[in-house]
Scaffold this motif. Structure first.
Motif, PDB file in Angstrom:
ATOM      1  N   LYS A 135      10.510   4.190   0.454  1.00 53.65           N
ATOM      2  CA  LYS A 135       9.413   3.327   0.016  1.00 53.65           C
ATOM      3  C   LYS A 135       8.389   4.187  -0.724  1.00 53.65           C
ATOM      4  O   LYS A 135       8.153   5.339  -0.344  1.00 53.65           O
ATOM      5  N   GLY A 136       7.794   3.676  -1.791  1.00 54.51           N
ATOM      6  CA  GLY A 136       6.758   4.445  -2.472  1.00 54.51           C
ATOM      7  C   GLY A 136       6.713   4.235  -3.967  1.00 54.51           C
ATOM      8  O   GLY A 136       7.301   3.287  -4.518  1.00 54.51           O
ATOM      9  N   ALA A 137       6.033   5.157  -4.650  1.00 52.25           N
ATOM     10  CA  ALA A 137       5.718   5.009  -6.066  1.00 52.25           C
ATOM     11  C   ALA A 137       6.923   5.142  -6.988  1.00 52.25           C
ATOM     12  O   ALA A 137       6.836   4.822  -8.174  1.00 52.25           O
TER      13      ALA A 137
ATOM     14  N   ILE B  20      15.873  -4.517  -1.395  1.00 58.52           N
ATOM     15  CA  ILE B  20      14.483  -4.110  -1.147  1.00 58.52           C
ATOM     16  C   ILE B  20      13.849  -5.117  -0.190  1.00 58.52           C
ATOM     17  O   ILE B  20      13.615  -6.269  -0.554  1.00 58.52           O
ATOM     18  N   VAL B  21      13.582  -4.648   1.023  1.00 58.30           N
ATOM     19  CA  VAL B  21      13.055  -5.523   2.072  1.00 58.30           C
ATOM     20  C   VAL B  21      11.699  -4.985   2.517  1.00 58.30           C
ATOM     21  O   VAL B  21      11.601  -3.854   3.005  1.00 58.30           O
ATOM     22  N   ASP B  22      10.649  -5.790   2.333  1.00 53.40           N
ATOM     23  CA  ASP B  22       9.278  -5.370   2.678  1.00 53.40           C
ATOM     24  C   ASP B  22       8.917  -4.039   2.017  1.00 53.40           C
ATOM     25  O   ASP B  22       8.245  -3.192   2.616  1.00 53.40           O
ATOM     26  N   GLY B  23       9.384  -3.857   0.801  1.00 53.40           N
ATOM     27  CA  GLY B  23       9.071  -2.635   0.056  1.00 53.40           C
ATOM     28  C   GLY B  23      10.008  -1.478   0.331  1.00 53.40           C
ATOM     29  O   GLY B  23       9.952  -0.455  -0.360  1.00 53.40           O
ATOM     30  N   TRP B  24      10.886  -1.608   1.330  1.00 48.65           N
ATOM     31  CA  TRP B  24      11.803  -0.526   1.695  1.00 48.65           C
ATOM     32  C   TRP B  24      13.126  -0.691   0.960  1.00 48.65           C
ATOM     33  O   TRP B  24      13.787  -1.723   1.074  1.00 48.65           O
TER      34      TRP B  24
ATOM     35  N   SER C  26       0.856  -1.182   0.000  1.00 48.08           N
ATOM     36  CA  SER C  26       0.000   0.000   0.000  1.00 48.08           C
ATOM     37  C   SER C  26       0.895   1.236   0.000  1.00 48.08           C
ATOM     38  O   SER C  26       1.636   1.470   0.961  1.00 48.08           O
ATOM     39  N   ILE C  27       0.818   2.015  -1.077  1.00 47.60           N
ATOM     40  CA  ILE C  27       1.702   3.175  -1.225  1.00 47.60           C
ATOM     41  C   ILE C  27       0.907   4.382  -1.716  1.00 47.60           C
ATOM     42  O   ILE C  27      -0.135   4.231  -2.362  1.00 47.60           O
ATOM     43  N   PRO C  28       1.370   5.610  -1.415  1.00 47.07           N
ATOM     44  CA  PRO C  28       0.708   6.808  -1.935  1.00 47.07           C
ATOM     45  C   PRO C  28       1.015   6.982  -3.422  1.00 47.07           C
ATOM     46  O   PRO C  28       2.153   6.776  -3.864  1.00 47.07           O
ATOM     47  N   THR C  29       0.002   7.350  -4.212  1.00 52.27           N
ATOM     48  CA  THR C  29       0.172   7.580  -5.643  1.00 52.27           C
ATOM     49  C   THR C  29      -0.637   8.804  -6.063  1.00 52.27           C
ATOM     50  O   THR C  29      -1.527   9.250  -5.343  1.00 52.27           O
ATOM     51  N   TYR C  30      -0.317   9.340  -7.239  1.00 49.09           N
ATOM     52  CA  TYR C  30      -1.116  10.418  -7.817  1.00 49.09           C
ATOM     53  C   TYR C  30      -2.273   9.786  -8.593  1.00 49.09           C
ATOM     54  O   TYR C  30      -2.051   9.012  -9.527  1.00 49.09           O
ATOM     55  N   GLU C  31      -3.499  10.112  -8.208  1.00 52.15           N
ATOM     56  CA  GLU C  31      -4.660   9.507  -8.866  1.00 52.15           C
ATOM     57  C   GLU C  31      -4.786   9.983 -10.313  1.00 52.15           C
ATOM     58  O   GLU C  31      -5.076   9.190 -11.215  1.00 52.15           O
TER      59      GLU C  31
END
Length: 523
Positions: free
Chosen positions: A381-383, A400-404, A21-26
């Motif tokens: 972590k992110g988009a 890259i571990v758990d998305g980080w 679950s990451i922040p994105t531009y809609e």
């Protein structure tokens, strides 16, 4: 914690991407071909590319790209997901071939023109490229002898003639998903063989939107690409971003400080992003302050900017915003960025997490959280974060571990969330158990009025294991002695951080990204 504000963070949502679950531009384009298509529709007559005497409008750019993409797809039978390497300098042909390949559903593999044929061959073989765009038959022959894969060669000289293909009714091209790979970008590889970072259309588009919002860029802006376009800054922060914006891109085929100033004045450039060294070199040009420049937003990255250099640039260009930015290939360039209103207050910081990135700092040895102000490894972590390395699951799992993303960089965070870079983990100097961050030593020495640049490294010592060595580039015409540097540092640093050795040089060794190759200084 400092925040970007509602206008910059508008329409940010949470999406699940690769199980995270990451922040994105809609509100965003689906893929990179969509960005060129939109800019050609909205700004057909605007000049998109300037390279020497060549000026290409967005309408012409788009038609050339479609023609070559159709040629690659229909005549050359390239299949979606195959790789095409581009080994060209900062030219219009690089830009056209990049977007033609993307329209054809291919993955673009930019290769440094500064590499030797044997070094290029390692990357081309690793990526298993199906096509190679190159500037000379001589170079093609040298590479052919080193390749273990079959690849078709295309020549730069044929790009502007569309490889002899006439404009036509274009046949349907592959439909691309937003998460399809767009690029394989090889890391600088200062130690061991470079790794191929896979960046998707999703990653690149989020990077472009970050630059648009956080830098305040618009379609009216004009950028000059003075750094290598095959590197992440030139490619992502400028080419991809400005095609998305519909702005004008001026290409400096190879860096020349005098030529950059002349072109910036002639083309009324409003934006660029460079390593700090380039700004230093611009201010070494005789009568540099006499140029009538229209810079509005200047980015700096690749290394922290010193207070001395920041102030020198502001004195020269008082109307330009100067924004420090931090990124790495695995984070599609703009991971941390400096809000305009905080640039003067946070000189030396590499910024706060960009709107679609999370940042944390962990203990280098234990892996747990650190206190505010305490150095540790920077995690992201992110988009913008790569899904992994091409054909290298082991390196992907380690990095890259758990998305980080474990960046390998050491930094600390202040109460407002601004991050300050200390060093690469591998560049930390260990003097008898005392950890010394080279950037701290470099900041002090670079503040000397007669020092242009400096790099600090650790060198072997029988008693302490390592001691500090400073490699200094004096301001042109000035004569410095080792005792001048040691005395200056002794007044401003703890005794164990003061350089034991000082070496003077005319320049520092750099990789294609403009970063100092400290391993060669240690050797």
């Amino acid at each position: 914690m400092y925040a970007w504000g509602n206008e910059i963070e508008r329409d940010i949502i949470t999406e699940t991407v690769n199980g995270l679950s990451i922040p994105t531009y809609e509100s965003r384009p689906v893929n990179l071909p969509n960005t060129l298509q939109t800019s050609a529709l909205l700004h057909p007559e605007r000049v998109a590319l300037v390279c020497g005497d060549t000026r290409i409008t967005y309408e012409d750019f788009y038609r050339r790209v479609l023609t070559i993409a159709t040629y690659l797809h229909d005549e050359c039978n390239f299949q979606r997901g195959e790789r095409i390497a581009i080994i060209l300098k900062n030219t219009a042909e690089f830009c056209i071939m990049t977007y033609a390949a993307l329209f054809a559903g291919l993955i673009v593999v930019p290769i440094s023109t500064k590499l030797r044929p044997n070094e290029m061959a390692v990357l081309l073989n690793d990526a298993k490229v199906n096509g190679i765009v190159i500037d000379s038959d001589e170079q093609a022959q040298a590479l052919s002898a080193l390749l273990i894969i079959k690849a078709r060669f295309f020549y730069q000289s044929s790009v502007m003639s569309n490889f002899g293909v006439e404009y036509q009714d274009f046949s349907p091209l592959p439909q691309l998903s937003t998460h399809d790979p767009a690029f394989i970008m090889y890391t600088s590889g200062t130690t061991g063989n470079p790794k191929g970072v896979v960046l998707s259309h999703f990653n690149a588009i989020h990077g472009a939107i970050n630059y648009e919002r956080c830098y305040g860029l618009t379609s009216a802006d004009k950028t000059i690409i003075a750094v290598p376009i095959f590197h992440g800054t030139g490619l992502m922060a400028q080419l991809v971003t400005f095609v998305y914006l519909g702005g004008t891109i001026v290409l400096l085929e190879t860096f020349n400080a005098h030529q950059m100033l002349e072109l910036s004045e002639k083309e009324q450039i409003t934006h660029t992003i460079c390593v700090p060294t380039i700004y230093n070199l611009l201010m070494q040009v005789p009568n540099y302050s006499n140029y009538n420049l229209t810079y509005r937003v200047l980015g700096t990255g690749g290394a922290p900017i010193s207070q001395k250099l920041f102030q020198n640039i502001k004195n020269w260009l008082p109307n330009a915003e100067l924004l420090n930015t931090y990124g790495l290939t695995e984070a599609t360039s703009p991971a941390l960025m400096t809000p305009k209103e905080m640039a003067r207050h946070k000189i030396g910081s590499i910024g706060i997490a960009s709107p679609v990135i999370e940042c944390r700092i962990i203990d280098i040895d234990e892996g747990g959280p650190v206190k505010t102000g305490q150095p540790g490894e920077i995690l992201l972590k992110g988009a913008l974060i790569t899904s992994g390395y091409w054909n290298n699951e082991t390196a992907t799992r380690e990095t890259i571990v758990d998305g980080w993303l474990h960046t390998g960089d050491v930094g600390w965070m202040d109460d407002d969330g601004f991050v300050y870079l200390c060093d690469r983990i591998k560049n930390m100097i260990n003097r008898g158990g005392e950890k010394i961050y080279s950037i701290e030593v470099e900041d002090v020495i670079s503040s000397h009025p007669e020092v242009l640049e400096v790099a600090a490294v650790g060198v072997a010592d029988e008693l302490y294991g390592e001691v500090v060595k400073a490699v200094v580039i004096p301001v042109h015409g000035n004569t410095l002695k080792a005792e001048d540097i040691i005395s200056w540092a002794s007044e401003r640093l703890a005794k164990f951080k003061v350089p034991r050795f000082v070496e003077f040089r005319d320049s520092l060794p750099r990789n294609a990204a403009g970063k100092v190759v400290k391993s060669s200084l240690r050797e």
